[in-house]
Design an enzyme around this catalytic site. Structure first.
Site, PDB file in Angstrom:
ATOM      1  N   SER A  57       1.764  -9.695  -1.127  1.00  0.00           N
ATOM      2  CA  SER A  57       1.487  -8.257  -1.035  1.00  0.00           C
ATOM      3  C   SER A  57       1.623  -7.677   0.363  1.00  0.00           C
ATOM      4  O   SER A  57       1.807  -6.473   0.513  1.00  0.00           O
ATOM      5  CB  SER A  57       0.083  -7.984  -1.568  1.00  0.00           C
ATOM      6  OG  SER A  57      -0.855  -8.775  -0.876  1.00  0.00           O
ATOM      7  N   LYS A  99       0.812  -1.220   0.000  1.00  0.00           N
ATOM      8  CA  LYS A  99       0.000   0.000   0.000  1.00  0.00           C
ATOM      9  C   LYS A  99       0.850   1.277   0.000  1.00  0.00           C
ATOM     10  O   LYS A  99       0.457   2.301  -0.567  1.00  0.00           O
ATOM     11  CB  LYS A  99      -0.931   0.019   1.211  1.00  0.00           C
ATOM     12  CG  LYS A  99      -2.042  -1.021   1.138  1.00  0.00           C
ATOM     13  CD  LYS A  99      -3.055  -0.680   0.060  1.00  0.00           C
ATOM     14  CE  LYS A  99      -4.246  -1.638   0.049  1.00  0.00           C
ATOM     15  NZ  LYS A  99      -5.079  -1.450  -1.152  1.00  0.00           N
ATOM     16  N   GLU A 106      -9.815   6.317   2.854  1.00  0.00           N
ATOM     17  CA  GLU A 106     -10.684   5.275   3.379  1.00  0.00           C
ATOM     18  C   GLU A 106      -9.806   4.076   3.695  1.00  0.00           C
ATOM     19  O   GLU A 106      -8.718   3.930   3.138  1.00  0.00           O
ATOM     20  CB  GLU A 106     -11.730   4.890   2.327  1.00  0.00           C
ATOM     21  CG  GLU A 106     -11.274   3.850   1.294  1.00  0.00           C
ATOM     22  CD  GLU A 106     -10.170   4.328   0.364  1.00  0.00           C
ATOM     23  OE1 GLU A 106     -10.002   5.553   0.216  1.00  0.00           O
ATOM     24  OE2 GLU A 106      -9.463   3.472  -0.218  1.00  0.00           O
TER      25      GLU A 106
END
Lengths: 408, 267
Positions: free
Chosen positions: A390, A101, A123
């Protein structure tokens, strides 16, 4: 070197068009008040894509703050255990804050600062994007507000506290199903109210144009690195790529730089939850249909009246009723195959990888690992599968323990 | 001539401005909507904006979000809303009804099917909040084919170029969003709105309605000084919510608010 390579010129990379369309998908489906700010954002993004100083700064942040390049690791023991194709892991779990991220948030916050914005909103579902946003906001000394569904706040107390430690205000969203989709609605409402001062950092390749393209471009560093690393280590391109798909940012980040390599098969893995046949899942590409939500046209989980329905996955990061429009397009044209993995299969993969490689994968990434092991089992030892790991699984140990009947 | 155009013409002759209340269809229960529509007309409404419930009303504030949630507990669908309009039309042939909602329910029904059904039911205009004109050509064609007026929003952030493009696609009237924010927000600046409306009128001869942030008789009257229509949503829906247990009290509370507004606007 150019860190962001916006939209390419190949058959599979020359999307979106200037209005943000990936075939029939994507676009800008928002109320009029947001149209001008979105156009302003698009122009700023296009400008800084070709600005050398911006590129250099982003490059330096990715190297020294995020810790890139992330390693590509040959999972020898997992490969041995499965006894088929060779499995390589792209270690996004080793990035600062523990997931892919942050590749996107370091990019977007530089853009926010260059656009003169003082306030950051985002968000978050599981909290990984919230943490990655709060982290870069803390570093640049910017005000930061994170919207999170009330249900998710209960499930992810650790990440909520991390965000607060980082100085962010975490707002509990009590409307709708009180999960990620509602947090996105609420962030959009904040943005439309505070457009002049505020930059909205969307965490995945969804939302209105330019977000799906911009987030992809910031995440494509994963695939660019992996493409070089696998050629150095294995002497050739992989036979298959595997990544989990919620909104789809880690998957598109890995896939995009390989899209024109037609010898490379690609698999996006959605969350089948309790099983597709139960209806309790989060697999719009496998079991949904096209519709319009959150500013773009894409595959959705919806009922016959067009209302968005609640999703289920053991992994909060995949628990979203939509998916990035580029994935919808890649599915329709057949370039990427989308499959699904149940909660149970993902948990099994979580335990396997932890035990044989000493790597705790995030539950999201465990879906990719589970599918990759299934794929590897049907391949020969000459085949190569590259999996995007990830994120790391530390955030999930309470969930895993609870599933195993253990109270921590 | 469409009912909407006709309505504005008649009002102009009488020197009046349009009062346009918004309610969410099926809020708080499906049985309330039809009698409430008739009651609003009696209390001075010139047109009715009927909200189609949606699970993810991104442009709405908490009051209208809650209305959608109440209606959705009864699974009020786009089909149901059209049926309500059809029943309204049995006795009211004059008051224009504008559907306001989000694209996805229409997308699922199919644009042509929706446009035909809406025209048959007696709908006059369609405002799809999350559909700017650049994404809207297919739905526009379907609406125009059934002589339904596509209503578009213009916002404080709209550039001249966008206002020009939007007004060239709009019919019936254009809807000016009075503030940067969601429905029901509270920081309405009437002078700013007046200045913006002057700008909008440079680009179009269509009537201009104003909505978002109008909550009482005073603000309605001030907006009516320069706008052709005053749209009142959250203030009406709040009265529905406050009296959700009693359909009669809902009618009284909403009618009282509209009468106050009507009176203040006509003075």
């Amino acid at each position: 070197m150019s860190i962001i390579n916006p939209t390419g010129s190949g058959k599979y990379t020359s999307v979106p068009d200037q209005h943000g369309h990936f075939g029939n998908y994507g676009g800008m489906f928002v109320a009029e008040t947001l149209m001008a700010p979105l156009n302003e954002l698009r122009q700023a993004y296009e400008y800084y894509c070709s600005d050398e100083r911006f590129q250099e700064e982003l490059d330096a942040d990715l190297a020294h703050y995020v810790g890139r390049p992330s390693p590509l690791y040959f999972a020898e023991h997992l490969t041995e255990k499965i006894g088929g194709g060779r499995i390589y892991l792209k270690r996004e779990d080793l990035n600062h804050t523990g997931a892919h991220k942050i590749n996107n948030t370091v990019g977007q916050i530089l853009l926010a600062r260059n656009m003169g914005k003082k306030r950051i909103i985002a968000e978050t579902g599981a909290g990984q994007h919230g943490v990655a946003t709060a982290t870069v906001a803390a570093r640049l000394g910017m005000e930061c507000v994170i919207y999170m569904g009330a249900e998710d706040i209960k499930r992810q107390a650790l990440n909520v506290y991390r965000m607060r430690l980082l100085g962010a205000k975490v707002v509990s969203v009590e409307s709708g199903s009180r999960t990620l989709k509602d947090a996105l609605n609420e962030a959009m409402r904040d943005w439309v109210t505070n457009i002049d001062t505020t930059f909205y950092i969307i965490g995945t390749v969804a939302g209105p144009h330019p977000y799906p393209a911009m987030v992809r471009d910031f995440q494509a560093v994963i695939g660019r690195e992996a493409r070089k690393q696998i050629q150095l280590q294995a002497g050739r391109l992989p036979d298959a790529l595997v990544a989990c798909v919620g909104g789809g940012s880690n998957a598109i980040g890995l896939f995009y730089p390989f899209l024109e390599d037609t010898s490379v098969a690609m698999y996006g893995v959605e969350a089948a939850g309790n099983g597709l046949q139960t209806g309790r899942h989060a697999a719009p590409l496998c079991a949904g249909r096209p519709g319009v939500l959150h500013g773009n046209r894409t595959y959705l989980m919806e009922d016959n009246d067009g209302q968005i329905i609640e999703t289920h996955s053991v992994s909060a990061g995949l628990d979203y009723p939509g998916v990035g429009p580029e994935h919808a397009w890649l599915k329709d044209i057949g370039r990427v195959k989308y499959a699904s993995i149940t909660d149970e299969e993902a948990l099994e993969a979580f335990h396997t990888l932890t035990r044989v490689e000493g790597i705790l994968p995030a539950l999201e990434s465990s879906h990719a690992v589970a599918y990759a092991t299934r794929l590897a089992a049907g391949m020969s030892q000459d085949n190569i599968i590259l999996v995007n790991l990830s994120g790391r699984g530390d955030k999930d140990i309470h969930t895993v323990a609870a599933r195993d009947g253990i109270e921590l | 001539m469409s009912r909407i155009v006709n309505c504005f013409k008649k009002l102009e002759l009488r020197g009046r401005k349009a009062l346009v209340p918004y309610i969410t269809a099926g809020d708080p229960t499906p049985a309330v909507t039809l009698p409430l529509m008739h009651e609003m007309v009696k209390a001075g409404a010139d047109m009715i904006e009927l909200g189609v419930p949606f699970s993810d009303p991104m442009a709405d504030g908490p009051v209208i979000q809650a209305a959608s949630e109440r209606a959705l507990t009864y699974q009020v669908s786009l089909h149901d809303v059209l049926e309500m309009v059809q029943r309204f039309r049995l006795t009211d042939k004059a008051t224009p009804v504008i559907l306001m909602g989000y694209l996805n329910p229409i997308e699922v029904m199919g644009y042509d099917t929706f446009a035909r059904a809406a025209a048959q039911a007696g709908v006059d205009g369609v405002l799809t909040v999350d559909l700017p004109p650049e994404e809207g050509s297919d739905l526009l064609n379907a609406l125009n084919g059934q002589l339904l007026d596509p209503i578009f929003l213009i916002a404080p952030t709209s550039t001249d170029e966008r206002i020009k493009m939007i007004t060239s696609n709009a019919c019936g009237f254009v809807y000016y969003v009075a503030l940067k924010g969601v429905t029901g927000a509270s920081d309405l600046n009437v002078d700013d709105v007046a200045a913006q409306l002057k700008k909008v009128r440079r680009f179009t001869g269509l009537p201009v309605g104003v909505g978002f942030g109008i909550k009482d008789a005073e603000s309605a009257a001030r907006i009516a000084d320069f706008a052709d229509a005053v749209v009142v949503g959250s203030a009406v829906v709040q009265r529905v919510a406050d009296n959700a247990d009693s359909p009669d009290d809902i009618k009284t509370a909403v009618a009282d608010l509209l009468r106050e507004m009507r009176q203040a606007m006509d003075q």
